[in-house]
Design a protein around this motif. Structure first.
Motif, PDB file in Angstrom:
ATOM      1  N   UNK A   9       5.019  -2.395  -9.980  1.00 38.51           N
ATOM      2  CA  UNK A   9       4.524  -1.895  -8.763  1.00 38.51           C
ATOM      3  C   UNK A   9       5.600  -1.110  -8.347  1.00 38.51           C
ATOM      4  N   UNK A  10       5.169   0.155  -7.534  1.00 36.38           N
ATOM      5  CA  UNK A  10       6.072   1.119  -6.951  1.00 36.38           C
ATOM      6  C   UNK A  10       6.191   1.021  -5.602  1.00 36.38           C
ATOM      7  N   UNK A  11       4.791   1.161  -5.043  1.00 36.82           N
ATOM      8  CA  UNK A  11       4.728   1.285  -3.855  1.00 36.82           C
ATOM      9  C   UNK A  11       3.156   1.186  -3.289  1.00 36.82           C
ATOM     10  N   UNK A  12       2.869   0.970  -1.944  1.00 34.42           N
ATOM     11  CA  UNK A  12       1.551   0.896  -1.661  1.00 34.42           C
ATOM     12  C   UNK A  12       1.388   1.944  -0.629  1.00 34.42           C
ATOM     13  N   UNK A  13       0.244   2.694  -0.662  1.00 32.48           N
ATOM     14  CA  UNK A  13      -0.082   3.731   0.322  1.00 32.48           C
ATOM     15  C   UNK A  13      -1.718   3.723   0.515  1.00 32.48           C
ATOM     16  N   UNK A  14      -1.986   4.539   1.599  1.00 28.04           N
ATOM     17  CA  UNK A  14      -3.411   4.709   1.793  1.00 28.04           C
ATOM     18  C   UNK A  14      -4.158   5.387   0.609  1.00 28.04           C
ATOM     19  N   UNK A  40      -9.329   0.251   0.361  1.00 25.67           N
ATOM     20  CA  UNK A  40      -8.893   1.375   1.353  1.00 25.67           C
ATOM     21  C   UNK A  40      -7.331   1.688   1.021  1.00 25.67           C
ATOM     22  N   UNK A  41      -6.800   0.790   0.110  1.00 33.58           N
ATOM     23  CA  UNK A  41      -5.209   1.076  -0.056  1.00 33.58           C
ATOM     24  C   UNK A  41      -5.065   1.497  -1.629  1.00 33.58           C
ATOM     25  N   UNK A  98       0.493  -9.249 -13.475  1.00 33.60           N
ATOM     26  CA  UNK A  98       0.042  -9.582 -15.007  1.00 33.60           C
ATOM     27  C   UNK A  98      -0.932  -8.309 -15.268  1.00 33.60           C
ATOM     28  N   UNK A  99      -1.589  -7.970 -14.594  1.00 33.62           N
ATOM     29  CA  UNK A  99      -2.955  -6.887 -14.926  1.00 33.62           C
ATOM     30  C   UNK A  99      -3.013  -6.268 -13.567  1.00 33.62           C
ATOM     31  N   UNK A 100      -4.005  -5.041 -13.728  1.00 33.64           N
ATOM     32  CA  UNK A 100      -4.463  -4.476 -12.519  1.00 33.64           C
ATOM     33  C   UNK A 100      -5.273  -5.202 -11.462  1.00 33.64           C
ATOM     34  N   UNK A 101      -6.031  -6.178 -12.097  1.00 34.86           N
ATOM     35  CA  UNK A 101      -7.199  -7.120 -11.322  1.00 34.86           C
ATOM     36  C   UNK A 101      -6.249  -7.755 -10.371  1.00 34.86           C
ATOM     37  N   UNK A 102      -5.060  -8.291 -10.735  1.00 37.33           N
ATOM     38  CA  UNK A 102      -4.187  -9.028  -9.919  1.00 37.33           C
ATOM     39  C   UNK A 102      -3.865  -8.359  -8.740  1.00 37.33           C
ATOM     40  N   UNK A 103      -3.463  -6.816  -9.131  1.00 38.36           N
ATOM     41  CA  UNK A 103      -3.054  -6.144  -8.054  1.00 38.36           C
ATOM     42  C   UNK A 103      -3.955  -5.784  -7.014  1.00 38.36           C
ATOM     43  N   UNK A 104      -5.262  -5.506  -7.502  1.00 32.37           N
ATOM     44  CA  UNK A 104      -6.458  -5.471  -6.670  1.00 32.37           C
ATOM     45  C   UNK A 104      -6.656  -6.628  -5.708  1.00 32.37           C
ATOM     46  N   UNK A 105      -6.527  -7.836  -6.296  1.00 38.65           N
ATOM     47  CA  UNK A 105      -6.739  -9.050  -5.385  1.00 38.65           C
ATOM     48  C   UNK A 105      -5.475  -8.860  -4.453  1.00 38.65           C
ATOM     49  N   UNK A 109      -5.928  -9.130  -0.337  1.00 39.17           N
ATOM     50  CA  UNK A 109      -5.373 -10.182   0.402  1.00 39.17           C
ATOM     51  C   UNK A 109      -4.598  -9.708   1.723  1.00 39.17           C
ATOM     52  N   UNK A 110      -3.810  -8.550   1.086  1.00 42.20           N
ATOM     53  CA  UNK A 110      -2.625  -8.175   2.101  1.00 42.20           C
ATOM     54  C   UNK A 110      -3.047  -7.003   2.967  1.00 42.20           C
ATOM     55  N   UNK A 111      -4.579  -6.807   2.800  1.00 43.46           N
ATOM     56  CA  UNK A 111      -4.916  -5.587   3.502  1.00 43.46           C
ATOM     57  C   UNK A 111      -4.420  -5.387   5.071  1.00 43.46           C
ATOM     58  N   UNK A 112      -4.561  -6.326   5.795  1.00 43.58           N
ATOM     59  CA  UNK A 112      -4.314  -5.873   6.966  1.00 43.58           C
ATOM     60  C   UNK A 112      -2.787  -5.881   7.388  1.00 43.58           C
ATOM     61  N   UNK A 113      -2.128  -6.618   6.577  1.00 36.90           N
ATOM     62  CA  UNK A 113      -0.590  -6.421   6.660  1.00 36.90           C
ATOM     63  C   UNK A 113      -0.099  -5.073   6.078  1.00 36.90           C
ATOM     64  N   UNK A 114      -0.760  -4.612   5.093  1.00 39.35           N
ATOM     65  CA  UNK A 114      -0.205  -3.342   4.551  1.00 39.35           C
ATOM     66  C   UNK A 114      -0.547  -1.975   5.314  1.00 39.35           C
ATOM     67  N   UNK A 115      -2.212  -2.225   6.088  1.00 37.92           N
ATOM     68  CA  UNK A 115      -2.567  -1.102   6.931  1.00 37.92           C
ATOM     69  C   UNK A 115      -1.759  -1.129   8.254  1.00 37.92           C
ATOM     70  N   UNK A 116      -1.204  -2.374   8.884  1.00 39.66           N
ATOM     71  CA  UNK A 116      -0.463  -2.422   9.903  1.00 39.66           C
ATOM     72  C   UNK A 116       0.995  -1.647   9.688  1.00 39.66           C
ATOM     73  N   UNK A 117       1.585  -2.180   8.598  1.00 43.34           N
ATOM     74  CA  UNK A 117       2.659  -1.442   8.236  1.00 43.34           C
ATOM     75  C   UNK A 117       2.537   0.089   8.239  1.00 43.34           C
ATOM     76  N   UNK A 118       1.696   0.545   7.538  1.00 45.51           N
ATOM     77  CA  UNK A 118       1.463   2.049   7.214  1.00 45.51           C
ATOM     78  C   UNK A 118       1.187   2.644   8.639  1.00 45.51           C
ATOM     79  N   UNK A 119       0.630   2.018   9.546  1.00 45.00           N
ATOM     80  CA  UNK A 119       0.397   2.668  10.976  1.00 45.00           C
ATOM     81  C   UNK A 119       1.739   2.509  11.469  1.00 45.00           C
ATOM     82  N   UNK A 120       2.651   1.438  11.371  1.00 42.46           N
ATOM     83  CA  UNK A 120       3.832   1.499  12.237  1.00 42.46           C
ATOM     84  C   UNK A 120       5.010   2.573  11.711  1.00 42.46           C
ATOM     85  N   UNK A 121       4.674   2.919  10.563  1.00 34.82           N
ATOM     86  CA  UNK A 121       5.862   3.972   9.929  1.00 34.82           C
ATOM     87  C   UNK A 121       5.233   5.257   9.905  1.00 34.82           C
ATOM     88  N   UNK A 122       4.026   5.561  10.087  1.00 36.95           N
ATOM     89  CA  UNK A 122       3.269   6.744  10.195  1.00 36.95           C
ATOM     90  C   UNK A 122       4.100   7.926  10.860  1.00 36.95           C
TER      91      UNK A 122
END
Length: 278
Positions: A9-14, A40-41, A98-105, A109-122
């Motif tokens: 993994x390198x990054x998460x974005x919208x 949505x991520x 291990x695989x893409x399914x783990x990434x999707x999970x 799981x972290x959808x709210x955290x990531x979305x809040x962080x993306x809003x904070x740094x936008x």
């Protein structure tokens, strides 16, 4: 994925409209970079060979400074490339699943955290500012010569103590001025992060590094911020100020650690090559 590959993994974005992957980007194993989307991520990932990137192999590679620098640059290059297309959350170097399914999970799981962080740094970008000084510029004026009645041993100990006190005084004076510089810069930022001074040998500088901070600056204030660094350098002539950026927001996207969040898989945070703010 197969048993011979892992997902780096390198990054998460919208998630981009249409799901278009980054164009022309290759990663730490020269692999094409792609997106794994969920909730949505989008995670920016690459498939890397386990024979080179599993836990045992990585443990050995991390002792190889040349490999580490080259791979960190590749990791950062991907993050920078994605950042040019939109806001990103940089992920820690060597975040593997291990695989893409783990990434999707993980994204779910972290959808709210990531979305809040993306809003904070936008609409904001990280800038790094380092300040160096020559300690001699802050030493107290020399004291009057001693009376000469002390024994040689006592005189030596007194000189050593005076030298230590002078060094402490010089460092205090330098850090106080550095705090003034930081306060001025922080007034234009929405968040700041202080980093420890870099190792003198590794960073190749002389004297003291008395400021090594990152600033999350609104994009509309970029010119004002960099101009302020220049002005502060002219005001505080004993300081050498070094500004770097714009950077992806390495210092401002790490989520709070969760209980039991240990191990190689699923850790987020910062990853930076040598020249990045740290």
């Amino acid at each position: 994925m197969t048993d011979s590959l892992a997902t780096w993994l390198y990054a998460v974005t919208a998630a981009p409209e249409g799901g278009a992957p980054p164009q022309g980007l290759t990663g730490v194993a020269d692999e094409p970079v792609r997106l794994v989307e969920k909730a949505g991520l989008a995670a920016v990932v690459g498939s890397v060979p386990l024979e080179e990137f599993d836990e045992d192999a990585l443990r050995g590679h991390l002792e190889d400074l040349e490999w580490l620098e080259r791979t960190a640059r590749a990791h950062h290059r991907v993050i920078n490339g994605v950042a040019r297309q939109g806001q990103v959350i940089p992920l820690r170097f060597a975040t593997l699943y291990h695989d893409d399914d783990r990434v999707r999970a993980m994204l779910q799981e972290r959808r709210e955290d990531f979305a809040a962080t993306l809003r904070r740094v936008a609409g904001r970008t990280e800038w790094g500012v380092k300040a160096y000084v020559d300690p001699r510029s802050f030493l107290p004026d020399p004291d009057e010569p001693a009376g000469g009645e002390d024994s040689p041993g006592t005189a030596y100990l007194l000189r050593r103590r005076a030298q230590r006190q002078d060094q402490e005084t010089a460092h205090l004076r330098a850090t106080e001025r550095a705090e003034e510089i930081h306060a001025s810069l922080a007034a234009l930022a929405v968040a700041t992060a202080a980093h420890p001074p870099q190792d003198t040998a590794l960073a190749a500088y002389e004297g003291w590094m008395v400021l090594n901070n990152s600033y999350l600056v609104p994009d509309g204030l970029t010119e004002e911020f960099t101009a302020l660094v220049t002005a502060l350098g002219e005001r505080y002539l004993a300081f050498t100020l070094e500004v770097s950026g714009p950077w992806p927001p390495y210092s401002f996207t790490a989520p709070p650690k969760r209980e039991g969040q240990e191990g190689q898989e699923g850790q987020e945070g910062e990853a930076r090559p040598k020249e990045a703010p740290s």
